[in-house]
Design a protein around this motif. Structure first.
Motif, PDB file in Angstrom:
ATOM      1  N   GLU A  11       0.788  -1.288   0.004  1.00  0.00           N
ATOM      2  CA  GLU A  11      -0.004  -0.041  -0.035  1.00  0.00           C
ATOM      3  C   GLU A  11       0.600   1.406  -0.095  1.00  0.00           C
ATOM      4  OE1 GLU A  11      -2.547  -0.220   3.340  1.00  0.00           O
ATOM      5  OE2 GLU A  11      -3.799  -1.966   2.421  1.00  0.00           O
ATOM      6  N   LYS A  12       2.121   1.284   0.814  1.00  0.00           N
ATOM      7  CA  LYS A  12       2.884   2.290   0.803  1.00  0.00           C
ATOM      8  C   LYS A  12       3.423   2.741  -0.609  1.00  0.00           C
ATOM      9  CE  LYS A  12       6.649   4.365   3.614  1.00  0.00           C
ATOM     10  NZ  LYS A  12       7.402   4.055   4.719  1.00  0.00           N
ATOM     11  N   VAL A  13       3.793   1.848  -1.592  1.00  0.00           N
ATOM     12  CA  VAL A  13       3.939   2.249  -2.764  1.00  0.00           C
ATOM     13  C   VAL A  13       3.194   2.180  -3.798  1.00  0.00           C
ATOM     14  CG1 VAL A  13       6.751   1.674  -2.284  1.00  0.00           C
ATOM     15  CG2 VAL A  13       5.234  -0.145  -3.244  1.00  0.00           C
ATOM     16  N   GLY A  14       2.006   1.392  -3.575  1.00  0.00           N
ATOM     17  CA  GLY A  14       0.851   1.324  -4.601  1.00  0.00           C
ATOM     18  C   GLY A  14       1.171   0.394  -5.627  1.00  0.00           C
ATOM     19  N   LYS A  15       2.281  -0.371  -5.410  1.00  0.00           N
ATOM     20  CA  LYS A  15       2.357  -1.478  -6.446  1.00  0.00           C
ATOM     21  C   LYS A  15       2.703  -2.919  -5.978  1.00  0.00           C
ATOM     22  CE  LYS A  15       4.503   1.720  -9.651  1.00  0.00           C
ATOM     23  NZ  LYS A  15       5.698   1.986 -10.676  1.00  0.00           N
ATOM     24  N   PHE A  16       2.289  -3.973  -6.724  1.00  0.00           N
ATOM     25  CA  PHE A  16       2.385  -5.287  -6.119  1.00  0.00           C
ATOM     26  C   PHE A  16       3.799  -5.785  -6.774  1.00  0.00           C
ATOM     27  CE2 PHE A  16      -1.984  -4.700  -5.808  1.00  0.00           C
ATOM     28  CZ  PHE A  16      -2.367  -4.985  -4.628  1.00  0.00           C
ATOM     29  N   LYS A  17       4.329  -6.784  -5.947  1.00  0.00           N
ATOM     30  CA  LYS A  17       5.509  -7.718  -6.458  1.00  0.00           C
ATOM     31  C   LYS A  17       4.887  -8.101  -7.602  1.00  0.00           C
ATOM     32  CE  LYS A  17       4.889 -11.126  -3.432  1.00  0.00           C
ATOM     33  NZ  LYS A  17       4.762 -12.243  -2.635  1.00  0.00           N
ATOM     34  N   PRO A  18       6.062  -8.212  -8.668  1.00  0.00           N
ATOM     35  CA  PRO A  18       7.427  -7.972  -8.434  1.00  0.00           C
ATOM     36  C   PRO A  18       8.019  -6.584  -9.121  1.00  0.00           C
ATOM     37  CG  PRO A  18       6.807  -9.174 -10.698  1.00  0.00           C
ATOM     38  CD  PRO A  18       5.492  -8.767  -9.910  1.00  0.00           C
ATOM     39  N   ALA A  19       7.225  -5.536  -8.868  1.00  0.00           N
ATOM     40  CA  ALA A  19       7.596  -4.365  -9.199  1.00  0.00           C
ATOM     41  C   ALA A  19       8.747  -4.045  -8.199  1.00  0.00           C
ATOM     42  CB  ALA A  19       6.343  -3.369  -8.830  1.00  0.00           C
ATOM     43  N   PRO A  20       9.891  -3.565  -8.842  1.00  0.00           N
ATOM     44  CA  PRO A  20      11.072  -3.404  -7.869  1.00  0.00           C
ATOM     45  C   PRO A  20      10.820  -2.171  -6.656  1.00  0.00           C
ATOM     46  CG  PRO A  20      11.563  -2.829 -10.373  1.00  0.00           C
ATOM     47  CD  PRO A  20      10.163  -3.089  -9.998  1.00  0.00           C
ATOM     48  N   GLU A  21      10.029  -1.427  -6.972  1.00  0.00           N
ATOM     49  CA  GLU A  21       9.615  -0.218  -5.751  1.00  0.00           C
ATOM     50  C   GLU A  21       9.059  -1.001  -4.649  1.00  0.00           C
ATOM     51  OE1 GLU A  21       8.706   1.536  -9.885  1.00  0.00           O
ATOM     52  OE2 GLU A  21       8.339  -0.319  -9.036  1.00  0.00           O
TER      53      GLU A  21
END
Length: 96
Positions: A11-21
């Protein structure tokens, strides 16, 4: 009783793995290099995503979930059929 000192959410980055973020957020929160992180999973695609982002991958095999080697797919850094053995491998690697 809590078994973990800290937990992280996409939730903090708004992207799910495997997104590098997602992995970068954890490294930043812990103030460590990406290569110092090790994702432990019983799904190979999770370790592949972590390794693609620069982390280590530890694969816990389960019945009917064996290692499936393929071209251009990274092999997990650690692999075992039980969590105790997997943890021992990771600990030995950090001491060596």
């Amino acid at each position: 009783m809590s078994f973990f000192e800290q937990s992280f959410s996409v939730e903090k980055v708004g992207k799910f793995k495997p997104a590098p973020e997602t992995y970068q957020m954890v490294a930043k929160e812990l103030a460590v290099e990406m290569s110092d992180l090790c994702l432990v999973a019983c799904h190979l695609w999770d370790t592949i995503g972590a390794q693609a982002a620069g982390c280590q991958g530890a694969f816990l095999t389960r019945p009917y979930n064996a290692m499936l080697p393929a071209s251009n797919v990274p092999t997990p850094d650690f692999m075992a059929s039980d969590l105790v053995t997997l943890a021992e491998q990771i600990i030995l690697d950090t001491q060596g």
